[in-house]
Design a protein around this motif. Sequence first.
Motif, PDB file in Angstrom:
ATOM      1  N   ASP A 138       0.827  -1.213   0.000  1.00  0.00           N
ATOM      2  CA  ASP A 138       0.000   0.000   0.000  1.00  0.00           C
ATOM      3  C   ASP A 138       0.857   1.256   0.000  1.00  0.00           C
ATOM      4  N   ARG A 185       3.947   1.537  -1.182  1.00  0.00           N
ATOM      5  CA  ARG A 185       4.585   1.680  -2.495  1.00  0.00           C
ATOM      6  C   ARG A 185       3.576   2.168  -3.536  1.00  0.00           C
ATOM      7  N   TYR A 186       2.318   1.720  -3.387  1.00  0.00           N
ATOM      8  CA  TYR A 186       1.284   2.182  -4.323  1.00  0.00           C
ATOM      9  C   TYR A 186       1.017   3.674  -4.161  1.00  0.00           C
ATOM     10  N   LYS A 187       1.012   4.138  -2.925  1.00  0.00           N
ATOM     11  CA  LYS A 187       0.769   5.568  -2.676  1.00  0.00           C
ATOM     12  C   LYS A 187       1.899   6.433  -3.216  1.00  0.00           C
ATOM     13  N   PHE A 188       3.110   5.854  -3.215  1.00  0.00           N
ATOM     14  CA  PHE A 188       4.242   6.599  -3.772  1.00  0.00           C
ATOM     15  C   PHE A 188       4.359   6.417  -5.280  1.00  0.00           C
ATOM     16  N   GLY A 189       3.460   5.606  -5.844  1.00  0.00           N
ATOM     17  CA  GLY A 189       3.421   5.439  -7.283  1.00  0.00           C
ATOM     18  C   GLY A 189       4.435   4.489  -7.842  1.00  0.00           C
ATOM     19  N   VAL A 190       5.045   3.655  -6.994  1.00  0.00           N
ATOM     20  CA  VAL A 190       6.051   2.701  -7.477  1.00  0.00           C
ATOM     21  C   VAL A 190       5.506   1.280  -7.508  1.00  0.00           C
ATOM     22  N   THR A 211       1.659  -1.102  -8.419  1.00  0.00           N
ATOM     23  CA  THR A 211       0.341  -1.036  -9.049  1.00  0.00           C
ATOM     24  C   THR A 211      -0.744  -1.384  -8.028  1.00  0.00           C
ATOM     25  N   LEU A 212      -1.983  -1.076  -8.429  1.00  0.00           N
ATOM     26  CA  LEU A 212      -3.120  -1.432  -7.571  1.00  0.00           C
ATOM     27  C   LEU A 212      -3.235  -2.947  -7.427  1.00  0.00           C
TER      28      LEU A 212
END
Length: 428
Positions: free
Chosen positions: A168, A170-175, A177-178
């Motif tokens: 979660d 890493r997803y918030k930092f855009g690195v 995927t969902l």
Amino acid sequence: MIKIIDFFHKLKFFINLILCFCLFPALTYSLTIDEAIQLATENLPSYKAAILKVKSSEALYNASLSPYLPVLDSFFTKNRHYTPSLDHESMSYGITLSYLLFDGGKRYANRDIARFSLAIDNEDLRKNLLDLNFQVKNAFYTTLAMKQTLEQRRMQLEDARKDFDVADGRYKFGVATLLDVLQASVRVEQARFNLIQGEGDLNKALSELYSLIGLPASEKREIKGSLDIEIKLPERSKVLEAALKNPEIKQAENLVKISENNKSLARSDFYPSISASASYTKTDGRLQVTSVREDKTISITASLNIFELGKFFKKKSSEFEENVSLQRLNDIKRVIQLDAYKVYEDIQTAINKLKVAQKQLEVAEHNYKQAFGEYKVGTGDILSLVQAESTLANAREQLISSKLSVIISKITIERITGIENLELLVAN
């Protein structure tokens, strides 16, 4: 300053006192394997019934001594006679002492049958105790395994949540995927599902244990024990030899002896029965004049059945029954020897599987740490991390299951051989 120090000393004393009171109930309501077995011997109805059965057989065995002792009888009779001319009364009373001199071996056979029946019930009591030990140990260690499995599943849930938090973040930092977040979320829900299942399995195991030892299901006791036990495996030949002392084999041997005595009983019908007796009788009667009569008698009586068709067939049947008992004894020996051989293989297999499970857990822990580190820095993928965490969870539970299998195999050997501890065979 001194007052402040004294205050802190008093505060520390009261805190320690409160902790002692808090810990005392846990110590009081703990349950060890020895305590569980003791409670079962006090409360299990089937074991109590076996004890009472032995006492009943002891009474019947004592009763079988009766034909060897003389019999003393007494009687009293009062009559009133009605005649056309006069009504009158008469009284008779007396005693008789009799003794059986010879009955063709019937009383000897009956006493032997009572003795072997008592031996069978004693072996049944021993078998009940062995079953009780096996059932309680099985339920106790299964409960302990369920408890440790539940703790491992809590760790699974923590690891799954840790993976989810990383995905979660890493997803918030855009690195990431969902899909990474969804994959980690599915594993969290699966871990939560496993945890709920583990709680249910533990409650069922506890209820079975409490039922055996006679505790209400509402009572909560801390199970104290360990699945890490050291086993010294005796030679297979010693296990097979000890299995021949199994209570079921002893019972079958006693049944053979009973069938031999039943054959003696059938033969006794072909012999005479001889008894001696002495009696004293006194009769008092009143009819116009008073009369007093005394009778003293000593007699020896011999009786012999000349012909009765049934006794010939009973004798033949008793001979067949003796052979039936022998064949059943041989079959019970065969089955128990086979069971002992198979369970010896089971414990060897369980010990080898335990070694593999321990090694597999080490590899799974290292694999998970490696996958978690790689995913955290972005060089690994979520599928590898979830798979590694799932493999680690399975390895933890497999280790617990392997430890339990070793213990169950051990107590099964103890049940078959009829010994309290398997290590006793190693010492001999």
